[in-house]
Scaffold this active site. Structure first.
Site, PDB file in Angstrom:
ATOM      1  N   MET A  38      -9.334   7.416  -0.055  1.00  0.00           N
ATOM      2  CA  MET A  38     -10.135   7.776   1.130  1.00  0.00           C
ATOM      3  C   MET A  38     -10.763   9.144   0.923  1.00  0.00           C
ATOM      4  O   MET A  38     -10.108  10.059   0.419  1.00  0.00           O
ATOM      5  CB  MET A  38      -9.239   7.822   2.366  1.00  0.00           C
ATOM      6  CG  MET A  38      -8.510   6.525   2.630  1.00  0.00           C
ATOM      7  SD  MET A  38      -7.430   6.716   4.064  1.00  0.00           S
ATOM      8  CE  MET A  38      -6.745   5.059   4.171  1.00  0.00           C
ATOM      9  N   HIS A  59      -8.406   0.293  -3.827  1.00  0.00           N
ATOM     10  CA  HIS A  59      -9.277   0.062  -2.671  1.00  0.00           C
ATOM     11  C   HIS A  59     -10.029   1.358  -2.384  1.00  0.00           C
ATOM     12  O   HIS A  59      -9.458   2.304  -1.842  1.00  0.00           O
ATOM     13  CB  HIS A  59      -8.407  -0.367  -1.479  1.00  0.00           C
ATOM     14  CG  HIS A  59      -9.146  -0.586  -0.215  1.00  0.00           C
ATOM     15  ND1 HIS A  59      -8.509  -0.745   1.001  1.00  0.00           N
ATOM     16  CD2 HIS A  59     -10.472  -0.696   0.052  1.00  0.00           C
ATOM     17  CE1 HIS A  59      -9.399  -0.935   1.960  1.00  0.00           C
ATOM     18  NE2 HIS A  59     -10.605  -0.888   1.412  1.00  0.00           N
ATOM     19  N   ASP A  86      -6.088  -6.837   4.720  1.00  0.00           N
ATOM     20  CA  ASP A  86      -5.591  -5.463   4.685  1.00  0.00           C
ATOM     21  C   ASP A  86      -5.638  -4.851   6.076  1.00  0.00           C
ATOM     22  O   ASP A  86      -6.716  -4.697   6.652  1.00  0.00           O
ATOM     23  CB  ASP A  86      -6.463  -4.660   3.707  1.00  0.00           C
ATOM     24  CG  ASP A  86      -5.949  -3.252   3.472  1.00  0.00           C
ATOM     25  OD1 ASP A  86      -4.893  -2.886   4.016  1.00  0.00           O
ATOM     26  OD2 ASP A  86      -6.625  -2.522   2.719  1.00  0.00           O
ATOM     27  N   ASP A 105      -4.945   3.115  -1.909  1.00  0.00           N
ATOM     28  CA  ASP A 105      -5.997   3.381  -0.927  1.00  0.00           C
ATOM     29  C   ASP A 105      -6.614   4.751  -1.159  1.00  0.00           C
ATOM     30  O   ASP A 105      -5.983   5.782  -0.901  1.00  0.00           O
ATOM     31  CB  ASP A 105      -5.402   3.332   0.484  1.00  0.00           C
ATOM     32  CG  ASP A 105      -5.109   1.910   0.925  1.00  0.00           C
ATOM     33  OD1 ASP A 105      -6.036   1.082   0.875  1.00  0.00           O
ATOM     34  OD2 ASP A 105      -3.968   1.644   1.330  1.00  0.00           O
ATOM     35  N   MET A 151     -10.915  -6.655   5.938  1.00  0.00           N
ATOM     36  CA  MET A 151     -10.174  -5.625   6.676  1.00  0.00           C
ATOM     37  C   MET A 151      -9.781  -6.177   8.037  1.00  0.00           C
ATOM     38  O   MET A 151     -10.638  -6.692   8.776  1.00  0.00           O
ATOM     39  CB  MET A 151     -11.035  -4.379   6.871  1.00  0.00           C
ATOM     40  CG  MET A 151     -11.333  -3.569   5.623  1.00  0.00           C
ATOM     41  SD  MET A 151      -9.899  -2.957   4.707  1.00  0.00           S
ATOM     42  CE  MET A 151      -8.985  -2.057   5.956  1.00  0.00           C
ATOM     43  N   HIS A 168      -1.221  -1.579  -4.296  1.00  0.00           N
ATOM     44  CA  HIS A 168      -2.484  -1.321  -3.594  1.00  0.00           C
ATOM     45  C   HIS A 168      -2.631   0.183  -3.384  1.00  0.00           C
ATOM     46  O   HIS A 168      -1.777   0.827  -2.763  1.00  0.00           O
ATOM     47  CB  HIS A 168      -2.463  -2.061  -2.260  1.00  0.00           C
ATOM     48  CG  HIS A 168      -3.744  -2.006  -1.493  1.00  0.00           C
ATOM     49  ND1 HIS A 168      -4.808  -2.859  -1.745  1.00  0.00           N
ATOM     50  CD2 HIS A 168      -4.141  -1.212  -0.467  1.00  0.00           C
ATOM     51  CE1 HIS A 168      -5.796  -2.593  -0.904  1.00  0.00           C
ATOM     52  NE2 HIS A 168      -5.421  -1.595  -0.111  1.00  0.00           N
ATOM     53  N   SER A 228       0.856  -1.184   0.000  1.00  0.00           N
ATOM     54  CA  SER A 228       0.000   0.000   0.000  1.00  0.00           C
ATOM     55  C   SER A 228       0.887   1.226   0.000  1.00  0.00           C
ATOM     56  O   SER A 228       1.619   1.470   0.970  1.00  0.00           O
ATOM     57  CB  SER A 228      -0.894   0.019   1.244  1.00  0.00           C
ATOM     58  OG  SER A 228      -1.402   1.342   1.406  1.00  0.00           O
ATOM     59  N   MET A 285     -12.303   3.537  -0.385  1.00  0.00           N
ATOM     60  CA  MET A 285     -12.956   3.768   0.912  1.00  0.00           C
ATOM     61  C   MET A 285     -13.729   5.073   0.770  1.00  0.00           C
ATOM     62  O   MET A 285     -13.373   6.109   1.349  1.00  0.00           O
ATOM     63  CB  MET A 285     -11.882   3.831   2.018  1.00  0.00           C
ATOM     64  CG  MET A 285     -11.302   2.451   2.321  1.00  0.00           C
ATOM     65  SD  MET A 285      -9.727   2.522   3.212  1.00  0.00           S
ATOM     66  CE  MET A 285      -8.610   2.677   1.810  1.00  0.00           C
TER      67      MET A 285
HETATM   68  C1  DX5 Z   1      -6.277   1.146   5.749  1.00  0.00           C
HETATM   69  C2  DX5 Z   1      -5.824   0.851   4.340  1.00  0.00           C
HETATM   70  C3  DX5 Z   1      -4.656  -0.033   4.313  1.00  0.00           C
HETATM   71  C4  DX5 Z   1      -3.426   0.549   4.932  1.00  0.00           C
HETATM   72  C5  DX5 Z   1      -2.584  -0.570   5.437  1.00  0.00           C
HETATM   73  O1  DX5 Z   1      -7.453   1.834   5.741  1.00  0.00           O
HETATM   74  O2  DX5 Z   1      -6.861   0.231   3.609  1.00  0.00           O
HETATM   75  O3  DX5 Z   1      -4.388  -0.497   2.989  1.00  0.00           O
HETATM   76  O4  DX5 Z   1      -2.671   1.341   4.060  1.00  0.00           O
HETATM   77  O5  DX5 Z   1      -1.535  -0.041   6.155  1.00  0.00           O
HETATM   78  P1  DX5 Z   1      -0.667  -0.942   7.134  1.00  0.00           P
HETATM   79  O6  DX5 Z   1      -0.128  -2.079   6.323  1.00  0.00           O
HETATM   80  O7  DX5 Z   1       0.396   0.011   7.581  1.00  0.00           O
HETATM   81  O8  DX5 Z   1      -1.569  -1.401   8.242  1.00  0.00           O
HETATM   82 ZN    ZN Z   2      -6.332  -0.776   1.631  1.00  0.00          ZN
END
Ligand code: DX5
Ligand code: ZN
Length: 221
Positions: A39, A68, A177, A37, A139, A35, A10, A70
């Site tokens: 948000m 991903h 994840d 993310d 998750m 990956h 990620s 969110m």
């Molecule tokens: C959290 C994300 C993850 C995050 C994981 O909301 O979806 O992908 O980046 O980070 P680590 O591996 O540091 O927990």
């Molecule tokens: Zn993620």
């Protein structure tokens, strides 16, 4: 059918001032998926980056872009992420009422479709839809931030999802994840995961460590 373990770094945990170099370095270090993310500050309490950033990173590598989302709503943004070069678009079962419609829209945009479950969402949520999914994302933290601790109670859910996937005989990735590190990677793999997202654990120790970090995670830590 459980496939070889794949690692999906990620880039949330990378140096955002050098995203281009970070994506290239991660790809060169043996990442299977990148990956990404996304948000929105609404579905989760944080804002990261959107489709235009992903599009600009598309020139860095031909690795699979595992996006991903969110975000809520999802549907108005699917085209933009598909155009940006996403190959897999994963959205949350909790993001809206019309999960199946969103799945259809992602497929119509030419992408593989993943469904993510927050820690409080039961494994059975996927059952009515599993015949049409390419990826299930469990998750193991509450989404929104990197660097959180793995929620151990999710291991049973991962095992339940593995059994459901095997029952179908379909080719569905089981991705985990959140909080994956050298201690938790092996537990997630043993429970049935075959794609590990790793932010902090990939990017720890500087660029010369990325390949070793990825290899160690792949081997269960
Ligand atoms: C959290 C994300 C993850 C995050 C994981 O909301 O979806 O992908 O980046 O980070 P680590 O591996 O540091 O927990
Ligand atoms: Zn993620």
């Amino acid at each position: 059918m459980k496939k070889p373990v794949r690692i999906a770094p990620s880039i949330l945990a990378s140096d955002f001032s050098r995203l281009n170099e970070e994506v290239r370095a991660t790809a060169d270090a043996g990442a299977d998926y990148i990956h990404l993310d996304v948000m929105d500050g609404h579905f989760v309490p944080n804002i990261s980056f959107g489709a235009s950033v992903i599009k600009s990173l598309r020139t860095c590598t031909d690795k699979i872009f595992d996006v991903h989302l969110m975000i809520a709503p999802v549907d108005p943004f699917i085209e933009a992420f598909a155009d940006a070069g996403a190959q897999i678009i994963t959205f949350h079962a909790e993001a809206g009422a019309h999960t199946h419609r969103t799945m259809q829209a992602i497929k119509a945009a030419g992408c593989k479709v993943g469904l993510a479950l927050n820690p409080a969402t039961p494994a059975e949520t996927v059952l009515p839809l599993i015949g049409e999914l390419d990826l299930i994302l469990a998750m193991t933290v509450n989404p929104g931030f990197g660097g959180q601790s793995f929620i151990t109670s999710q291991l049973d859910k991962i095992a339940a999802l593995r059994a459901m996937i095997d029952e179908t005989g379909r080719d569905i990735d089981l991705e985990v994840d959140g909080g994956i590190n050298f201690e938790t990677a092996g537990k997630a793999i043993d429970a049935g995961a075959d794609v590990l997202v790793a932010g902090t654990a990939t990017f720890t120790g500087g660029r010369e460590r990325y390949a070793a970090n990825i290899e160690r995670l792949r081997n269960g830590g």
